[in-house]
Every structure is written in structure tokens, then in C-alpha cells.
Design a protein around this motif. Sequence first.
Motif, PDB file in Angstrom:
ATOM      1  N   ARG A  74      -8.521   1.127   2.184  1.00 23.77           N
ATOM      2  CA  ARG A  74      -8.336   1.637   0.835  1.00 23.77           C
ATOM      3  C   ARG A  74      -6.830   1.872   0.650  1.00 23.77           C
ATOM      4  NH1 ARG A  74     -12.564  -0.135   0.416  1.00 23.77           N
ATOM      5  NH2 ARG A  74     -14.552   0.831  -0.157  1.00 23.77           N
TER       6      ARG A  74
ATOM      7  N   ALA B 119      -3.437   3.362  -1.663  1.00 24.86           N
ATOM      8  CA  ALA B 119      -2.970   4.341  -2.639  1.00 24.86           C
ATOM      9  C   ALA B 119      -1.453   4.287  -2.675  1.00 24.86           C
ATOM     10  CB  ALA B 119      -3.440   5.747  -2.266  1.00 24.86           C
TER      11      ALA B 119
ATOM     12  N   SER C 156       2.125   6.099  -4.878  1.00 24.73           N
ATOM     13  CA  SER C 156       2.671   7.012  -5.876  1.00 24.73           C
ATOM     14  C   SER C 156       4.164   6.752  -6.024  1.00 24.73           C
ATOM     15  CB  SER C 156       2.438   8.467  -5.473  1.00 24.73           C
ATOM     16  OG  SER C 156       3.105   9.335  -6.369  1.00 24.73           O
TER      17      SER C 156
ATOM     18  N   THR D  19       3.731  -3.226  -1.833  1.00 24.67           N
ATOM     19  CA  THR D  19       2.520  -2.643  -2.388  1.00 24.67           C
ATOM     20  C   THR D  19       1.686  -3.755  -3.027  1.00 24.67           C
ATOM     21  OG1 THR D  19       3.264  -2.243  -4.659  1.00 24.67           O
ATOM     22  CG2 THR D  19       3.982  -0.658  -2.972  1.00 24.67           C
TER      23      THR D  19
ATOM     24  N   THR E  62     -12.534   8.663  -2.101  1.00 23.21           N
ATOM     25  CA  THR E  62     -13.784   8.069  -1.628  1.00 23.21           C
ATOM     26  C   THR E  62     -13.632   7.349  -0.287  1.00 23.21           C
ATOM     27  OG1 THR E  62     -13.386   6.013  -2.855  1.00 23.21           O
ATOM     28  CG2 THR E  62     -14.599   7.765  -3.990  1.00 23.21           C
TER      29      THR E  62
ATOM     30  N   ASP F  86      -5.654  -5.853  -6.463  1.00 26.90           N
ATOM     31  CA  ASP F  86      -6.105  -5.096  -7.632  1.00 26.90           C
ATOM     32  C   ASP F  86      -7.393  -5.679  -8.196  1.00 26.90           C
ATOM     33  OD1 ASP F  86      -4.102  -3.168  -7.638  1.00 26.90           O
ATOM     34  OD2 ASP F  86      -2.727  -4.429  -8.775  1.00 26.90           O
TER      35      ASP F  86
ATOM     36  N   GLU G 274      -1.291  12.789  -5.580  1.00 21.56           N
ATOM     37  CA  GLU G 274      -1.776  11.548  -6.177  1.00 21.56           C
ATOM     38  C   GLU G 274      -2.428  10.659  -5.124  1.00 21.56           C
ATOM     39  OE1 GLU G 274       1.371   9.609  -8.279  1.00 21.56           O
ATOM     40  OE2 GLU G 274       1.535  11.176  -9.812  1.00 21.56           O
ATOM     41  N   ILE G 275      -1.833  10.575  -3.956  1.00 26.35           N
ATOM     42  CA  ILE G 275      -2.413   9.795  -2.860  1.00 26.35           C
ATOM     43  C   ILE G 275      -3.793  10.334  -2.504  1.00 26.35           C
ATOM     44  CG2 ILE G 275      -2.187   9.224  -0.411  1.00 26.35           C
ATOM     45  CD1 ILE G 275      -0.195   7.664  -2.058  1.00 26.35           C
ATOM     46  N   ARG G 276      -3.910  11.641  -2.408  1.00 30.19           N
ATOM     47  CA  ARG G 276      -5.198  12.267  -2.060  1.00 30.19           C
ATOM     48  C   ARG G 276      -6.277  11.882  -3.070  1.00 30.19           C
ATOM     49  NH1 ARG G 276      -4.732  18.259  -2.831  1.00 30.19           N
ATOM     50  NH2 ARG G 276      -4.977  17.569  -4.981  1.00 30.19           N
ATOM     51  N   ARG G 277      -5.938  11.958  -4.360  1.00 33.09           N
ATOM     52  CA  ARG G 277      -6.927  11.619  -5.389  1.00 33.09           C
ATOM     53  C   ARG G 277      -7.340  10.153  -5.305  1.00 33.09           C
ATOM     54  NH1 ARG G 277      -3.642  15.225  -8.406  1.00 33.09           N
ATOM     55  NH2 ARG G 277      -2.412  13.522  -9.279  1.00 33.09           N
ATOM     56  N   GLN G 278      -6.396   9.273  -5.047  1.00 30.48           N
ATOM     57  CA  GLN G 278      -6.718   7.845  -4.973  1.00 30.48           C
ATOM     58  C   GLN G 278      -7.559   7.509  -3.748  1.00 30.48           C
ATOM     59  OE1 GLN G 278      -3.186   5.296  -5.670  1.00 30.48           O
ATOM     60  NE2 GLN G 278      -2.253   7.085  -6.639  1.00 30.48           N
ATOM     61  N   LEU G 279      -7.455   8.319  -2.704  1.00 23.93           N
ATOM     62  CA  LEU G 279      -8.218   8.069  -1.477  1.00 23.93           C
ATOM     63  C   LEU G 279      -9.460   8.956  -1.370  1.00 23.93           C
ATOM     64  CD1 LEU G 279      -5.365   7.699   1.192  1.00 23.93           C
ATOM     65  CD2 LEU G 279      -6.570   5.888  -0.060  1.00 23.93           C
TER      66      LEU G 279
END
Length: 389
Positions: free
Chosen positions: A16, A18, A20, A80, A38, A8, A31-36
Amino acid sequence: MTAGDDLDRKPAEAVRLAASRAEDAAVALAEIRRQLATARPSFVLLFVPNRLQPDEVAKALRVSLPNTVVFGCTTAGQITPRGYEDDALLAIAFQRHHFRVASILFEPISPVSIADVVSQTERLASQFRATPGRKRLALVFADGLSKQEDILMAALEAGLKDIPVFGGSAGDGLRFERTQVLRNGEFHSNAALLLLLETDLDFSGLGFDHFQPTETRMVVTRAVPEERLVLEINGTPAAEEYARLVKVPVSELSPMVFAENPVLVRNGNLYHVRAIQQIHGENGLTFLSAIDDGLLLRLGRGKEIIRTLETGLAVRDKDGEAPDFILGFDCYLRKLEIERKGLDGKASEQFRQHRVIGFNTYGEQHLGVHVNQTFVGVAFFRPKGGAPL
């Protein structure tokens, strides 16, 4: 980078991450899609908690990550950036700047066709041509209830030759009902997934447990090897004799007792755990690794588990640098023991400090051998020169 630079505070360069904790698969994958968003991955590893239905995860993948190569499996827990968890959907995106991948799905694997596994593996290794200056390794994820990992690993080692292989058996929490691997958007039981990776990163394999042999010996006197089932130990019903040796009533045998009192088998100068999964019928014992008539076993005694974890994870590269991240495969029985002793916070802190991510398994694959109650991992180090992603 020093110990304590967790993922962190100092994110990994080569992957990268991610995660959830959403209860709905579609929400979790969104949520995974948004965190990844970039990330530019060569592929993604997805480790699935047993509270999410694989069919729902597969359906959500087609919506959230339709153009991404995703592999993975069901688990008995996740590691995680927070440490041990039970309910997290964890995604690890391996950046294409640092990784290439090729894959094979072996299905069915019960029984394993050794010749077929060897020939397909050799073909994959020859077609996946090495790039000068880069290194290769293999990851394997197998159905954790298939009872075929020992034979599978022997066949993979023959086919891969000098390519090191690491991995874990898929889990199903503590239900032991169905375990699955993920490839091309679909989950498969009675299957194994082999990933052949090429990377510009230096890496180092890890494998350690926290047991030492005692003087208490036992001989398997009646077994059903294809079922990993032991019916008699020392000429006595197996569960009865094991319970006598560990000094608990048969009625009190449990996954926790098995975790804290493993049996060990000698291989050269090393001892490997042959973990007990559960009681079968009234007095049989089902194991998580190969077992056979006449096998000589020793009762194991645990060493201090947090200290061995700290020591085992303290790996460095040739320049004394800590890993960019460690991909870890940790037996669910180790987690059970750690939780019963109230050490899960300390274990999670060790995972955070040493930048470990991965999952809890029904068995571990380490350099051609299927083992139990072991932490297996691959430490990947940061590239020299700081090339941009």
C-alpha cells in the motif's frame, strides 16, 4: 496487466502506498497514517525528503504510527506514483500476507568491521528461518556520506551467501551534509540498515546504466583511498586533467558536468561508473565509490537515457506478466542529467508505466557491488492464485 497500468489506476496488491507533500512533519505523517488506514503491513519503508528534519519525522512517527515497524532513510529525491519528486514523504507498506522481515543496524560503519558484519549477517540469516515455498532477499540502506559502502557490500555478500542484496545509499538533496537511515523510530548517521525479507512473490533484480566506454583513458596517479579522494590523474592535478579531457574550464566543473561525463572502471567484461561527487580543495576530486592509486579509468559517453530506462524497466515474469511494483534505487546524478535535458517528464512517465516507486540515492547496491549512476531495483510480481490480502 499491461504497460500503462500505473499504480493509481491499478493499485499494487502486495504493498500500500502513501505520500504527503506537507511542509510540517506532523501533518505529513498524519496524512500518511490516514492513507494507510486499511493496510496490514509487516513493515513500512519511509523515504524522507531533505526539507523535512529527521528529528521532527521521528517525533511525528511516535504519534502517527506508534505500533508500526518503520524503516527508511533520507533521500536526494523520491520516485512516487507520479514519478520523480523532490518534496514528497513517501511510505510503502509491505503487506504482512506477502512479507516477513528481520533487520540489523550496523553502527558505526566507518570504519567497517568486516568480521563483525559477516558474523552478524550469518547469524541473522540462520535465525530468520526460511518458510517452504517462499523466497528471500535483502535490502540495504547505508549512510551515503560514510564512504564505506564498497567494503560493506563485500562483507554482506560473504555473510548472506546465496541471498541476493539490493539497495541504495541515503541522500541529502544536493547538500552533502548529513545522511541518515531509520530503524525503530530513530535516525542514525554513520550506520547501515540491513533488511532480510521473505516473500511468497516472485521477484527479479534490475541493474542498468546508460554509458559506454570511450577510448579516452586515465590513470589515478595519486589518491587517498580511505577518503575516496583523487589528487592526481595522469600525473596532473586531478580536476585540471579531468577538465581538460571533458573540454571544459576547471571553473565550470559542476555536478551536472560530472553526471554527463562519468569515469568508468572495468570489472571483467563489464564497466561500472565511478561517479565524481565534487571538487575537493582546488584540484582534488571526491568520488562516490572506491578509488585507489594505479586504477585505470575510461571516460564514459552517454547513450539515450530515456530509451535505456524504458528497455531496462520492461521486465516480465515467466508467464509474461508485468510487475506488481518495482522498488527502485536511482542515482541522483541520473536525475540531474535527466532534468538538465528537460526529460524529467518523460522519465516520470516511464516510472509510472512500469510501476516504479523508490528514491534517488548517493550510490546503489547491486548483487554485492556498490555502483554509481545506475538504476537498481527489484521487480515484485503478483502472486499466482489471487489469494486475498
